[in-house]
Design an enzyme around this catalytic site. Sequence first.
Site, PDB file in Angstrom:
ATOM      1  N   PHE A   1       5.728 -12.611   5.374  1.00  0.00           N
ATOM      2  CA  PHE A   1       5.780 -12.453   3.918  1.00  0.00           C
ATOM      3  C   PHE A   1       4.366 -12.611   3.360  1.00  0.00           C
ATOM      4  CE2 PHE A   1       5.977 -13.727  -0.466  1.00  0.00           C
ATOM      5  CZ  PHE A   1       6.989 -12.953  -0.992  1.00  0.00           C
TER       6      PHE A   1
ATOM      7  N   THR B   1     -10.811  -8.163 -14.831  1.00  0.00           N
ATOM      8  CA  THR B   1     -11.238  -8.857 -16.043  1.00  0.00           C
ATOM      9  C   THR B   1     -11.349 -10.366 -15.832  1.00  0.00           C
ATOM     10  OG1 THR B   1     -10.356  -7.179 -17.516  1.00  0.00           O
ATOM     11  CG2 THR B   1     -10.679  -9.362 -18.460  1.00  0.00           C
TER      12      THR B   1
ATOM     13  N   LYS C   1      -0.420 -21.203  -4.107  1.00  0.00           N
ATOM     14  CA  LYS C   1       0.620 -22.253  -4.112  1.00  0.00           C
ATOM     15  C   LYS C   1       0.048 -23.658  -4.350  1.00  0.00           C
ATOM     16  CE  LYS C   1       4.414 -19.963  -1.716  1.00  0.00           C
ATOM     17  NZ  LYS C   1       5.597 -20.198  -2.522  1.00  0.00           N
TER      18      LYS C   1
ATOM     19  N   ASP D   1      -3.233 -15.738   6.231  1.00  0.00           N
ATOM     20  CA  ASP D   1      -2.565 -15.967   4.943  1.00  0.00           C
ATOM     21  C   ASP D   1      -2.057 -17.411   4.927  1.00  0.00           C
ATOM     22  OD1 ASP D   1      -0.670 -16.256   2.943  1.00  0.00           O
ATOM     23  OD2 ASP D   1       0.166 -14.240   3.176  1.00  0.00           O
TER      24      ASP D   1
END
Lengths: 498, 498
Positions: free
Chosen positions: B219, B381, B356, B325
């Site tokens: 995931f 931005t 997280k 990740d």
Amino acid sequence: MASVLRPSLRLRSAARLPVARSLSTTAHLRAGEKPYFPNEPSAPKVTTAIPGPNNKAATAELDKVFDVRSINMLTDYTKSTGNYISDLDGNLLLDVYAQIASIPVGYNNPHLQKVATSPEMTSSLINRPALGNFPSHNWAEVLNTGMLKVAPKGMNQVFTAMSGSDANETAYKAAFMYHRQLQRGGPEVDFTEEELLSTMKNQSPGSPQLSIMSFKSGFHGRLFGSLSTTRSKAIHKLDIPAFDWPQATFPQLKYPLEEHAQENAQEEKRALEEVERIIKEFHNPVAAVVVEPIQSEGGDNHASPAFFRGLREVTKRNNVLLIVDEVQTGVGATGKFWAHEHWDLPTPPDMVTFSKKAQTAGYYFGNPALRPNKPYRQFNTWMGDPSRALIFRGIIEEIERLNLVENTASTGLYLYAGLERLAKQYPEHLQNLRGKGQGTFIAWDTPKRDQFVATAKSVGVNIGGSGPNAVRLRPMLVFQKHHADILLESIEKIIKKL
Amino acid sequence: MASVLRPSLRLRSAARLPVARSLSTTAHLRAGEKPYFPNEPSAPKVTTAIPGPNNKAATAELDKVFDVRSINMLTDYTKSTGNYISDLDGNLLLDVYAQIASIPVGYNNPHLQKVATSPEMTSSLINRPALGNFPSHNWAEVLNTGMLKVAPKGMNQVFTAMSGSDANETAYKAAFMYHRQLQRGGPEVDFTEEELLSTMKNQSPGSPQLSIMSFKSGFHGRLFGSLSTTRSKAIHKLDIPAFDWPQATFPQLKYPLEEHAQENAQEEKRALEEVERIIKEFHNPVAAVVVEPIQSEGGDNHASPAFFRGLREVTKRNNVLLIVDEVQTGVGATGKFWAHEHWDLPTPPDMVTFSKKAQTAGYYFGNPALRPNKPYRQFNTWMGDPSRALIFRGIIEEIERLNLVENTASTGLYLYAGLERLAKQYPEHLQNLRGKGQGTFIAWDTPKRDQFVATAKSVGVNIGGSGPNAVRLRPMLVFQKHHADILLESIEKIIKKL
């Protein structure tokens, strides 16, 4: 205290110009105009070359750990006030770029200061919820008294996000799910075994070959889905894989719009025909069209309300959703709270995305069928940030209290009139002036654009560009007529330096 | 004050179990253990059925404007403390889910409270910078004393982002730009006219057909690029167009790992061969492999340090970048600050993404060539949120002050030992226990998983699942042995209710 910018140059034929009138005052404050920030400087102050020595040193230090090649200027936010931004060398610039159009109610706004120090803010900063699972007890209230209070007409729901890019991408996801649901025959029709298996391999039919149509020169963000709809500049897109999605040509209008009404209408008709042809013919079926009310990053390209009404009709007729990307135009800048209010649409857009001046992000919608048929299809851990939702609520309160949308509408007309006069005086430097009646969302083309923007700092103005050769004005909503006077005289100074 | 959860059931053969020993104390506090939160409740409190009447009413109200089908429980954060989460009906649950693994140092942590009310925080909340253009004067310091202080070994730069999804996507963008730069022959080689033109049409070579390889059950997020690498569940992916990117099978190991060392090694060898074969053969060249140290959302699937060392070798050998990740595993949860520190890699990963528990997001890197060759190629931005960077700095300070990584390592071993005993006692309910030596990042399979998780609330525990049938523990870093005791006895209660 004496600013290096006290007017030494005067506009020629000054007598009939408001911009010139202001030059006779020292503080630029116009009669009867009350400043929103009583402690705001009365004029820019430029004390060093920009960047000055402190900014150079700090930038070199930052370069060790963070890419600084896009740095415009390191900023001392503690010394910035209202419309004025401060660097590290004591320079104080009138900021009509405003963090790429993202500061609505001024630096160190006192009301936002209160919001930022409230117990509610503290809790939402240190107890960050997974909003889809564990929203706080008052989340409905925060939404209803904040971002939903200003929801565009016809929209009463919101999916919260964190940036313009993910606001658009979650809207695209909603469009794709909606499109497939219609194809399947409704929310109760379940996925097929083939869909369940193929999507795990990123293959059709589970991961279908559908598309989002955008317009040439449009900008909708920089993540993989949003970047596939961004068409403004190659530098944003090079080397990044993209979806095979279609683009239509945005109407190429002639300015000033009112002088070219007939040929512009012709061009918009052509553009709408192109949109419909692509919808009918593109090999990857179009689930939604995404469009900016004014193409911002791509060069401040305008289209008429009639064009957008036509776009609404074309999309309706073809069962394609219309997503209005108000990331840059939204929250008052065009003299309406949402730019698409200028259009008088017969039925609302299907989704409206927002970010920037909202200081948070997300998309509004009205049709309940845009909620996917099952939970966890549109979901992520944070789904936005309640602390930023509280800031947006504070911004809305400030906009209401000070009538800032009206202020922006009237200041915009005043500024535009001044620019029209400058354009007549310096036709080689101010071309294709545009944005009349669009609040302060004003731009023009100029052949030496990059030099223009760079020179602006030396006369005390922080200003940005858009597209290949436009200067774009993106002042805050607290930009007033006396600021417009300073800006107008500064523009003349810049022109004389080019 | 009496909790409905005061132990009424006792573990059988309690004498030799730490979990049982704790039952003889009333407050569950173990001798010599000092609670991090002196005002934390001594036990959960369940006073109504969950959801109770207040939660039901508030959820119905929220449903009008916000999709509530994924709601776990509406939360009163003002009444939540440390490891305990409060609903709106006076129920107080021991929270070992922690906002989907996102709360590191407890609800209403007093140190974070100070950070949240500091003048620096106020300024960054109300003067939000466009970080790539106008970073604040102290941005380098915020980075250096915060997120860069804990940068993984071999990494000294960071690109800041806002969520795990965009952290991964910006890392993927960096990988694609790096890959093409190598192909071109270096940063100084310019784009061709063909690239400049084709990318505006989303076509190769400007928008190349490159890919990111991920693992089955992995995931990595839910935006378009990250979702194309997410392979955990169909429901996340259905109806959303995806890139034609490859997936390898993550090693399918047998638990407990130490009892199946030989066949697991064999399986990991197979998996590495598959990775290398795909890299060599897949039709869209692989620019990077992305991998979680422990597949979290996909079911808590583990692989050995040897596997990851092999993955580093395979990727190096094939000029493919390795992105680790650490969105869910990072920031202490596995008993190391970064889970990949368990691996003893010969050379660091190319990028490490985080979010997280960091309460912000981004990716670390060390190789300066991962800065794209021109500015504005990796840009947006906001590029993160300095207010969230300040919170991460406060979290780091708290982790250091309280030695929370060590706490998590030792509490994890203690908890794991208790779970091993329960697994022996209830083998039908606790299968494939895993996460030994991985801090509190522990999981097991159970046939009635959804019922298990739902029942947990009735005994005072908020707990989550992962994959098709795993219970995943994701307590905070302030989870201590006395909390482990409560959890262990609660698990036994749940089992007896099933």
